[in-house]
Scaffold this active site. Structure first.
Site, PDB file in Angstrom:
ATOM      1  N   CYS A  17       0.843  -1.195   0.000  1.00  0.00           N
ATOM      2  CA  CYS A  17       0.000   0.000   0.000  1.00  0.00           C
ATOM      3  C   CYS A  17       0.875   1.240   0.000  1.00  0.00           C
ATOM      4  O   CYS A  17       2.099   1.173   0.118  1.00  0.00           O
ATOM      5  CB  CYS A  17      -0.917   0.001   1.223  1.00  0.00           C
ATOM      6  SG  CYS A  17      -0.028   0.061   2.796  1.00  0.00           S
ATOM      7  N   CYS A  20       3.132   1.692   2.976  1.00  0.00           N
ATOM      8  CA  CYS A  20       4.411   0.978   2.917  1.00  0.00           C
ATOM      9  C   CYS A  20       5.463   1.830   2.214  1.00  0.00           C
ATOM     10  O   CYS A  20       6.624   1.893   2.637  1.00  0.00           O
ATOM     11  CB  CYS A  20       4.240  -0.349   2.177  1.00  0.00           C
ATOM     12  SG  CYS A  20       3.104  -1.508   2.949  1.00  0.00           S
ATOM     13  N   ASP A 420       9.848  23.217 -30.876  1.00  0.00           N
ATOM     14  CA  ASP A 420      11.027  23.452 -31.701  1.00  0.00           C
ATOM     15  C   ASP A 420      10.651  23.066 -33.126  1.00  0.00           C
ATOM     16  O   ASP A 420       9.664  22.354 -33.334  1.00  0.00           O
ATOM     17  CB  ASP A 420      12.184  22.589 -31.193  1.00  0.00           C
ATOM     18  CG  ASP A 420      13.420  22.730 -32.056  1.00  0.00           C
ATOM     19  OD1 ASP A 420      13.777  23.868 -32.397  1.00  0.00           O
ATOM     20  OD2 ASP A 420      14.012  21.690 -32.399  1.00  0.00           O
ATOM     21  N   ASP A 606      13.836  18.515 -29.497  1.00  0.00           N
ATOM     22  CA  ASP A 606      14.651  17.313 -29.672  1.00  0.00           C
ATOM     23  C   ASP A 606      16.141  17.539 -29.579  1.00  0.00           C
ATOM     24  O   ASP A 606      16.890  16.605 -29.326  1.00  0.00           O
ATOM     25  CB  ASP A 606      14.338  16.675 -31.029  1.00  0.00           C
ATOM     26  CG  ASP A 606      15.003  17.413 -32.182  1.00  0.00           C
ATOM     27  OD1 ASP A 606      14.991  18.664 -32.164  1.00  0.00           O
ATOM     28  OD2 ASP A 606      15.536  16.750 -33.086  1.00  0.00           O
ATOM     29  N   ASP A 610      17.807  22.315 -27.063  1.00  0.00           N
ATOM     30  CA  ASP A 610      16.487  22.337 -26.417  1.00  0.00           C
ATOM     31  C   ASP A 610      16.538  21.826 -24.979  1.00  0.00           C
ATOM     32  O   ASP A 610      15.529  21.930 -24.260  1.00  0.00           O
ATOM     33  CB  ASP A 610      15.489  21.476 -27.204  1.00  0.00           C
ATOM     34  CG  ASP A 610      15.190  22.042 -28.574  1.00  0.00           C
ATOM     35  OD1 ASP A 610      15.033  23.271 -28.670  1.00  0.00           O
ATOM     36  OD2 ASP A 610      15.134  21.268 -29.546  1.00  0.00           O
TER      37      ASP A 610
END
Length: 711
Positions: A17, A20, A420, A606, A610
């Site tokens: 859970c 935990c 871009d 990419d 960037d």
């Protein structure tokens, strides 16, 4: 000074859970040498960044001290363990379901008016069925609860176990003393419904992990390498290293990333690009592990192997998808952290309140048991991970790899997009502008020269000529002059002995062109030089994607480092405003201005330039063809030549946000209605079991609606 950091991962079968997760991460944080710890509940693993002098044994001991057994990760062993656990849960669920049906039939007879000896007989029959069933089917919960209590902590299995044991013990007492009511049906039904939830959780987790395993299985187990003496030998994938020469026969998958040294063939790249059409490759082409060589043998210089291959990197992105800590997950974590103490206190107060009100211990204990059962926070614990797992899986099928769950939340909040141009709105691969102005006799020579170069324009020329069925001429004395181009002497044919050049237009005898795109020049002997013009093609669905984002109310624009002459036609075709000739710091400043204005920016890019903008955006996406910096900085990666996955990801993120909100409302509404009824004594253990389990199943069913969110 750079501080060395090591990374270790362990399997944690005991994670059940959100509470935990919080205990593990809080427990490891103060440990000397631990830099960060992140638990993935989907894969039940913990990833720890730590000082190099901390050994795995020390980390496992620390986890044991917190109360969780840590196991080394081995893919085959993990798969076998997952299968064993799933089978055990299914067997326990089947036993509990069969027993619940039989006990329910006996209970119906009691509810219908059976009394005296007949009622007592049915209670004893129910007890004979229920006692071994509870002992067998309750083991997953009892073992987890005992482990927690033994370590001085609690989890959601502690009150569940107490509730089941008390309900069974109370029912047995009623049976022995000839009482009117027994609740074996409630105890066994509770176990059945809880096990249904555990099995569903196991299936969802296994499905999330299977995507990673299936991807890694696509990599060849090994390959044939060329030895120093010219001989060849087969080597396992983990024995192949960068710099080796890999010989790949037709019909074989590549075992490593590399660059083609020799041979012409086609590769099935669908695993990486999503494109079903095979892609031609020739010397100089970059190839990746897991792709299938179709036509002819290839020799490849290995550039990355093992865990450094492209496909292994994609698998790591997929595996990390469940490790993000979104705001919604943190809310659920905090709720789960206080759950067990609050439930125990609430049950105790209910017992004490009914005793003070004059009810006997039997009625007070019954109410306390109902409170313990009905307040199980399974629905709250499933509200976020169930939705994120389903959404991430749906997006993966559409070629979008989400790095962490929080990315989905931030993507849903994005209200403006900045693209871009090169490699994002466009493919980043030059294509010829019009027909190539080459004579039939010149084409084989141009192909031979282009194959000897790794320049993007040369690679584009190779692809175009090979598609036209051109066969390369034979050349000798081939040499490349950096910054100028490549030249060589023709061997055989009508052009034998002539020197050919491919490269800068000035180098082959042409002036500088006014062409806005890319260009190269070609010359064979003393013939007139040829000017070959290329342009970067816009992605086919870029216009539809931009229109879709505008329809979602997003402000869309372009941030590009290219010249205005190259960007403006793209911007005009898409109906966008564009900022051009932007350096990395300029893009970063533009993102910061949008953020200062209150916008949540989605950056899609990419290139190396960037990276800062991708990291600075509220959320970011990068194509699989992006640079390593771009992929690392982005929150998600999309595959193939289509831009549509960016729009799909935004829509899926917004749908996930809606589903998470609905799940929270369902979980909170259930507790707001059910808990007061249980405290007031209007709920029996059986009704509590059905109500609690139904709430969890409703949350899971609601999350499963996201399977269609990426269509």
């Amino acid at each position: 000074m750079t501080v060395a950091v090591s990374h270790s991962e362990f399997a944690l079968p005991g994670v059940r859970c959100a509470g935990c997760i919080a205990k593990i991460e809080r427990g490891l944080a103060p440990m000397a040498g631990v830099r960060a710890a992140r638990v993935n509940m989907t894969t039940r693993r913990v990833a720890i960044d730590h000082a190099p002098d901390l050994t795995p044994d020390q980390l496992r001991a620390a986890l044991a001290g917190i109360g969780f057994e840590a196991q080394p990760i081995a893919a085959a062993a993990a798969a076998r363990e997952d299968a064993t656990e799933s089978r055990a849960l299914i067997r326990a669920m089947a036993v509990a379901g069969f027993a619940a049906m039989n006990i329910m039939l006996l209970s119906v007879s009691v509810w219908s008016g059976a009394s005296g000896a007949t009622r007592d007989l049915f209670h004893w029959l129910s007890a004979l069925i229920a006692m071994p069933t509870v002992a067998y089917a309750g083991r997953p919960f009892f073992a987890s609860a005992w482990t927690a209590v033994r370590r001085g902590r609690t989890n959601m299995d502690v009150p569940i176990s107490i509730g089941v044991i008390l309900a069974t013990a109370l029912s047995l007492f009623e049976t022995v003393t000839g009482g009117e009511h027994a609740y074996f049906d409630g105890a066994v039904s509770l176990l059945f419904f809880l096990l249904v939830g555990r099995v569903l959780d196991s299936v969802m987790c296994a499905r999330a992990r299977s995507g990673v395993a299936a991807l890694l299985r696509e990599t060849a187990p090994g390959g044939t390498v060329e030895l120093a003496d010219g001989q060849t030998a087969w080597r396992r994938a983990d024995e192949i290293a960068p710099g080796m020469t890999l010989i790949v026969a037709a019909g074989e998958r590549l075992a490593a990333d590399g660059v083609v040294l020799g041979g012409d063939s086609r590769l099935d790249m669908s695993l990486i690009t999503g494109e079903s059409r095979p892609e031609p490759v020739a010397p100089g082409a970059r190839v990746v592990a897991g792709t299938l060589n179709i036509d002819a043998p290839l020799s490849i210089r290995v550039t990355a192997a093992g865990a450094d291959t492209t496909i292994a990197g994609i698998a790591r992105l997929m595996d990390a998808a469940g490790q993000g800590r979104s705001r919604y997950v943190r809310i659920a974590d905090r709720a789960a952290r206080f759950y067990a103490p609050a439930v125990h206190l609430l049950a105790l107060l209910s017992f004490a309140g009914w005793m003070i009100a004059g009810a006997g211990w039997h009625q007070a204990l019954l109410v306390a048991v109902a409170v313990l059962i009905i307040t199980c926070p399974c629905a709250l614990g499933l509200a976020v991970p169930a939705a994120q797992i389903v959404a991430a899986g749906a997006l993966m099928k559409r070629g979008v790899l989400i790095k962490d769950g929080s990315a989905l939340e931030r993507l849903a909040e994005a209200d403006c997009v900045r693209f871009d141009k090169t490699g994002t709105l466009t493919l980043g691969r030059p294509i010829p502008v019009g027909a190539l102005p080459l004579a039939d006799a010149e084409r084989p020579v141009a192909l031979a020269l282009a194959r000897a170069s790794t320049h993007p324009v040369a690679r584009a020329l190779v692809i175009e000529l090979q598609r036209a069925g051109v066969v390369a001429a034979m050349l000798d004395d081939v040499r490349e002059t950096p910054g100028l181009g490549v030249e060589g002497r023709v061997v055989g044919g009508d052009a034998a002995g002539l020197v050919a050049r491919l490269g800068r237009t000035e180098w082959v005898g042409l002036g500088i062109s006014a062409h806005d795109g890319l260009e190269t020049g070609f010359r064979l002997g003393e013939d007139a030089p040829r000017r070959l013009c290329f342009a970067d093609r816009m992605r086919d669905d870029a216009a539809a994607t931009v229109a879709g984002m505008k329809a979602l109310g997003m402000d869309v624009g372009i941030l590009s480092g290219d010249r205005g002459e190259a960007v403006r036609p793209i911007a005009a075709a898409l109906g966008l405003t564009a900022q051009v000739r932007m350096r990395p710091e300029d893009k970063l400043a533009a993102i910061d201005r949008l953020k200062d204005a209150g916008h949540h920016v989605l950056m899609v890019g990419d290139g190396l330039n960037d990276g800062p903008a991708l990291a600075a955006g509220h959320v970011s996406l990068a194509p699989a063809s992006a640079s390593d910096v771009g992929q690392t900085a982005a929150d998600a990666v999309f595959m193939g030549d289509s831009l549509a996955p960016t729009l799909v990801a935004v829509r899926a993120a917004r749908a996930t946000r809606r589903i998470v909100g609905q799940n929270f409302a369902l979980a909170i509404g259930y507790n707001a209605l059910a808990v007061p009824l249980a405290i007031l004594g209007h709920v029996t253990p059986l009704v509590a079991a059905i109500a609690m389990s139904s709430s969890s199943l409703i949350v899971v069913a609601n999350a499963l609606r996201l399977r269609s969110c990426a269509r």
